[in-house]
Design an enzyme around this catalytic site. Structure first.
Site, short mmCIF file in Angstrom:
data_model
loop_
_atom_site.label_atom_id
_atom_site.label_comp_id
_atom_site.label_asym_id
_atom_site.label_seq_id
_atom_site.Cartn_x
_atom_site.Cartn_y
_atom_site.Cartn_z
N GLY A 1 0.84 -1.20 0.00
CA GLY A 1 0.00 0.00 0.00
C GLY A 1 0.87 1.23 0.00
O GLY A 1 2.09 1.15 -0.17
N GLY B 1 3.75 1.16 2.61
CA GLY B 1 4.80 0.16 2.62
C GLY B 1 4.28 -1.21 2.23
O GLY B 1 3.14 -1.35 1.78
N ASP C 1 -7.19 7.07 4.30
CA ASP C 1 -7.08 6.12 3.19
C ASP C 1 -8.06 4.97 3.39
O ASP C 1 -7.71 3.80 3.27
CB ASP C 1 -5.64 5.61 3.05
CG ASP C 1 -5.40 4.94 1.70
OD1 ASP C 1 -6.25 5.10 0.80
OD2 ASP C 1 -4.38 4.25 1.55
#
Ligand SMILES: *[C@@H]1O[C@H](CO)[C@@H](O)[C@H](O)[C@H]1NC(C)=O
Ligand SMILES: *[C@@H]1O[C@H](CO)[C@@H](O)[C@H](O)[C@H]1NC(C)=O
Ligand SMILES: *[C@@H]1O[C@H](CO)[C@@H](O)[C@H](O)[C@H]1NC(C)=O
Ligand SMILES: *[C@@H]1O[C@H](CO)[C@@H](O)[C@H](O)[C@H]1NC(C)=O
Ligand SMILES: *[C@@H]1O[C@H](CO)[C@@H](O)[C@H](O)[C@H]1NC(C)=O
Ligand SMILES: *[C@@H]1O[C@H](CO)[C@@H](O)[C@H](O)[C@H]1NC(C)=O
Ligand SMILES: *[C@@H]1O[C@H](CO)[C@@H](O)[C@H](O)[C@H]1NC(C)=O
Ligand SMILES: *[C@@H]1O[C@H](CO)[C@@H](O)[C@H](O)[C@H]1NC(C)=O
Ligand SMILES: *[C@@H]1O[C@H](CO)[C@@H](O)[C@H](O)[C@H]1NC(C)=O
Length: 838
Positions: free
Chosen positions: A529, A532, A644
């Protein structure tokens, strides 16, 4: 077994109890001609409540009252009493008459209590009185028309789903009235309900004397109260319609019995049944702290934000001093505060923020903020005003709330700017000038001004400096307080001297992790993502997910550690648990629980796996994500904006319950402003709210937007950006909006769940989703409201959504161009995952 497991276990236990056949084979209803005798009960379908005659005390002959109590708990707890004042001692019965009235009569046939339904429409012999599983006794006709319900005649208990109403037209209101004593249901002196003088606040009285008061309504709709140690969440909602304004509340579907009750001793309590201890646990009790009415005397306020909270601290408003310094310093506040200097007509106003407004206000209808200020400054007896725009919660009629005060200011509290009932009080003070541009300079000012121009200038300078100093001081105080509140764990537990190993929260070495993931081999990688890569590994005999953060985190080692520990303390059943972390040199890693059922993304958009998600499962996923997000936004100790939220960040556990992953990443990455403008846009294209994608402005409302997009995906089973090829629309939002507008909302639901879906719930979710993706962040609902609507179904009238953003003359291409522009002009990294879609 952790606490949430214990909690679930308790629920399962109580479900088992419910499943046992009810003690006597009673029906859940009463029909005309079949009265209920004093030895029989009516039990609701579902078994939660029973109705019958009970005797609360040991008096002889026993006094019998008609009541409703919880049926599935061992301690008799009566929540409603019909004949409070007229108990019967022998041969009492309850019958439903042909005229649809409930009647309690004694052995001699005398009527002791009755409902007062009038009108011929009610008089058809087919009416029934049904005890609902909510505890509501409803008299209704076969076609469902309700003639009477016990929820509209409350006793001392406020149950989930019940309304405490204030009716605009009749100026009547529902009030809880306490029992007189522990064994005496007759009306006591305490009552609780809406204030029909103003329709803006709720008051608890002792007789006619106020004991406690919520400040005037500022227009919020849902407040959630979270009890961390018991996992109990209660959503209290205020709903304003054309006819009435009411308070109602709800709890999660699976929550144990919960009620508000006004006790005979004059306490308003939030109680929850604990089957473990077989007792009612008081989750919260009022009045407490700053609640007691007029606690600090006239012109004094109780500072609930003070460091010594919850001990109440009385203060005088700026420009005031204790009326009696000696009494004040010895803790007697009843005489309150007085002005240091008398006000004159031309004096201006000081804005005092974060206040719960005083009582005894006059509500001036239909004023803008400016007109409200003018209203007060033009009337020499007006000492303060406050303004709110209720348009978020009131759709029609007058949405303005202009309050003015004259005389003394009674029952004020400082609640802080974040409080729901927080207002700015504009206080008239000697030595302050009305704004030069103000429309309503009084004659006195006009005459005095030129004469004293120079001295006023001096005063202005001084008071400006004084105000500034005050503001600074206040800011420092607030900052200090924040540090005490939020920084507690960080400061105490990861202080310089404290080695990390002392923490209950495990620190894992980099070697162990490298070993567990075969040196981060691709074979162990399970995801990637914006923050990382994610690997699966075994640590301490447990399967875990390991996230290796990309290296552009701007945080130092110590800050990172503190952030992780803070965030790991957030625990909720809809959040993925953080189990440990590692920080070594440049490397920063987080260790999470491993969830076998993959992400929502990998399930929802997979032809065969999506069949695992029937409508009930999807609705539960929606509710779970909403609760998790609410916890992040409001109910945790930190306000966390996810930034997110997307299907790929929702993981499913073995029972298909959702858990939000990657929360707190923005904080870990060093962007921990709460509502800010950031130059590092982190997120996923298509889920990002327009103001965030375009201008980098994020707030809880940008998460609400992402939630709306997610909601549409879950309902339709389509990706947000996949529709173009299929339906000819640029994206899912536009498609959904068009279908909604054309009244074809039903067709939006995923065809693979058609059989199992409940139209009402689907329509509700789509409506809610469209409210969440509105362009103006102010128009989007807050998460407590979203959760409340999801838990309560369609009972509440939702506002009409405005057109979503993509119609606002900007095309996808323009948006992309704007994004590229932002990237090129940003000196920071822009982490944008998933730009291409899949
Ligand atoms: C019920 O009690 C009342 C007095 O409390 C008495 O007058 C009446 O006769 C009693 N009726 C029966 C049937 O016992
Ligand atoms: C019904 O009306 C009577 C007389 O108006 C009143 O005394 C009684 O309290 C009412 N009962 C209820 C349940 O409202
Ligand atoms: C239901 O029945 C009542 C009379 O029992 C009548 O007044 C009412 O209009 C009916 N409502 C509907 C929706 O049919
Ligand atoms: C009551 O119900 C019965 C059977 O359900 C029906 O025959 C009768 O007409 C109904 N009475 C009224 C007044 O609606
Ligand atoms: C309520 O009022 C009564 C009589 O005025 C008084 O005796 C009592 O102490 C009050 N109770 C509370 C809790 O204020
Ligand atoms: C929960 O915590 C509050 C405050 O810490 C405490 O007063 C209350 O008794 C606790 N409740 C339970 C059920 O442990
Ligand atoms: C409110 O005030 C405006 C102008 O001041 C007026 O046009 C409008 O009719 C008023 N509305 C109500 C409901 O009184
Ligand atoms: C209240 O707010 C709404 C939306 O933010 C705005 O359209 C309206 O003009 C405002 N009303 C007043 C009186 O300020
Ligand atoms: C000024 O305020 C007082 C108190 O609120 C009120 O009684 C009076 O009518 C007001 N005067 C004018 C001219 O509005």
């Amino acid at each position: 077994m952790d606490r949430s497991d214990a909690f679930i276990y308790v629920i399962i236990m109580s479900v088992v109890v419910v499943l046992l056949p009810p003690p006597c084979s009673a029906d859940d209803r009463l029909v005309p001609g079949k009265p209920l005798t004093s030895d029989a009960t009516v039990v609701s379908d579902g078994g939660a409540f029973a109705m019958g005659f009970f005797s609360p005390s040991n008096s002889t002959p026993a006094k019998l009252y008609l009541g409703i109590w919880y049926n599935d708990i061992p301690r008799r707890t009566v929540v409603w009493v019909a004949d409070r004042e007229t108990p019967v001692t022998n041969g009492t019965t309850l019958s439903l008459t042909e005229s649809s009235n409930l009647v309690v009569s004694d052995a001699d046939g005398r009527v002791r209590w009755t409902t007062n339904i009038t009108g011929g429409a009610a008089g058809n012999g087919n009416t029934t009185a049904v005890l609902m599983n909510t505890g509501n006794l409803v008299v209704r006709s076969p076609n469902g028309t309700i003639f009477w319900q016990s929820f509209e005649q409350p006793t001392d208990s406020f149950l989930p789903g019940m309304k405490l109403r204030m009716m605009y037209r009749t100026r009547a209101s529902d009030r809880l009235v306490s029992w007189r004593g522990p064994g005496d249901p007759s009306p006591g002196s305490f009552s609780y309900g809406g204030d029909t003088d103003t329709f803006l606040q709720v008051i608890m009285w002792n007789g006619t004397r106020p004991l406690m008061r919520d400040g005037p309504w500022t227009g919020y709709m849902v407040d959630s109260q979270y009890q961390t140690n018991t996992s109990a969440i209660v959503y209290v909602a205020i709903i304003d319609t054309d006819e009435e304004i009411y308070i109602t509340f709800s709890v999660a579907d699976d929550a144990p019995h919960t009620r508000f009750v006004l006790t005979y001793a004059g306490k308003y309590q939030l109680q929850r049944w604990s089957s473990g201890s077989s007792a009612w646990v008081v989750l919260q009790e009022w009045p407490a702290g700053c609640d007691p009415y007029d606690f600090c005397g006239p012109n004094g306020y109780c500072d609930s934000t003070a460091a010594e909270a919850p001990l109440p601290a009385c203060r005088c408003l700026d420009g005031f001093e204790p009326a009696s310094a000696a009494e004040w310093s010895s803790g007697r506040f009843s005489r309150g505060c007085r002005r240091k200097e008398a006000v004159r007509c031309g004096d201006g106003f000081l804005a005092v923020q974060g206040m719960q407004c005083p009582d005894k206000f006059v509500h001036v209808p239909n004023r803008t903020l400016e007109a409200c200020a003018a209203e007060c400054s033009s009337n020499c007896s007006c000492v303060a005003y406050a303004y709110a725009n209720l348009s978020n919660s009131r759709s029609r009629g007058d949405t303005t709330r202009c309050l003015v005060w004259s005389g003394e200011l009674i029952d004020m509290a400082k609640v802080g700017a974040q409080g729901l009932g927080s207002d700015t009080l504009y206080l008239r003070l000697a030595g302050l000038q009305l704004h030069a541009g103000g429309r309503t300079k009084s004659n006195a000012v006009k005459i005095v001004l030129p004469v004293l121009a120079s001295s006023i200038l001096v005063i202005l300078c001084i008071s400006f400096a004084w105000l500034k100093m005050k503001a600074c001081k206040k800011r420092n105080r607030e900052k200090h307080r924040k540090q005490i509140l939020f920084g507690m764990s960080a400061a105490e537990e990861v202080g310089e001297g404290n080695p990390v190993q002392d923490l209950e929260f495990p620190f894992v070495t980099f070697e162990d992790i490298a070993l567990a993931t075969n040196n981060f081999s691709e074979a162990y990688k399970i995801g990637q993502g914006g923050f990382g890569k994610v690997y699966k590994g075994m640590l301490g005999g447990q399967e875990v997910a390991i996230k290796r953060l990309s290296r552009n985190s701007q945080q130092g080692t110590k800050e990172f550690r503190n952030e992780v520990i803070l965030i790991a303390k957030l625990q909720h059943r809809n959040l993925v648990r953080i189990l440990g972390f590692c920080v070594e040199g440049d490397e920063k890693l987080l260790i999470y629980e491993y969830l076998p059922n993959k992400s929502l993304d990998a399930t929802l958009f997979n032809g065969s796996r999506k069949l695992l998600l029937d409508w009930t499962t999807r609705f539960n996923i929606i509710k779970g994500v909403a609760r998790g997000l609410l916890y992040l936004h409001q109910d945790s100790r930190l306000t966390i904006i996810h930034r997110d939220l997307k299907a790929g960040n929702i993981l499913l556990d073995a029972e298909m319950k959702p858990k939000i992953a990657d929360f707190g990443m923005a904080r870990i990455f060093g962007d921990n402003q709460q509502n800010a403008n950031t130059q590092r846009v982190v997120g996923t294209y298509g889920y990002m709210a327009p103001e965030y994608a375009m201008e980098g402005i994020f707030s809880t409302k940008s998460d609400v937007y992402s939630f709306g997009v997610l909601l549409l995906e879950v309902i339709t089973g389509m990706r947000r950006n996949s529709v173009s090829n299929i339906m000819g629309f640029p994206n899912l939002i536009v498609y959904a909006w068009n279908m909604w507008k054309e009244g074809k909302t039903e067709d939006l639901a995923d065809s693979s769940i058609m059989d199992s879906c409940l139209q009402d719930e689907v329509l509700l979710c789509i409506h809610l989703a469209l409210l969440c993706v509105q362009e103006n962040p102010d128009d989007r609902p807050l998460m407590p409201f979203v959760v409340f609507i999801l838990e309560n179904g369609s009972s509440t009238a939702l506002p009409t959504p405005s057109r979503p953003t993509y119609f606002a003359q900007r095309s996808d291409k323009m948006e992309m161009d704007q994004l590229r522009h932002n990237i090129e002009n940003s000196m920071y990294t822009l982490t944008l995952t998933d730009v291409e879609g899949r």
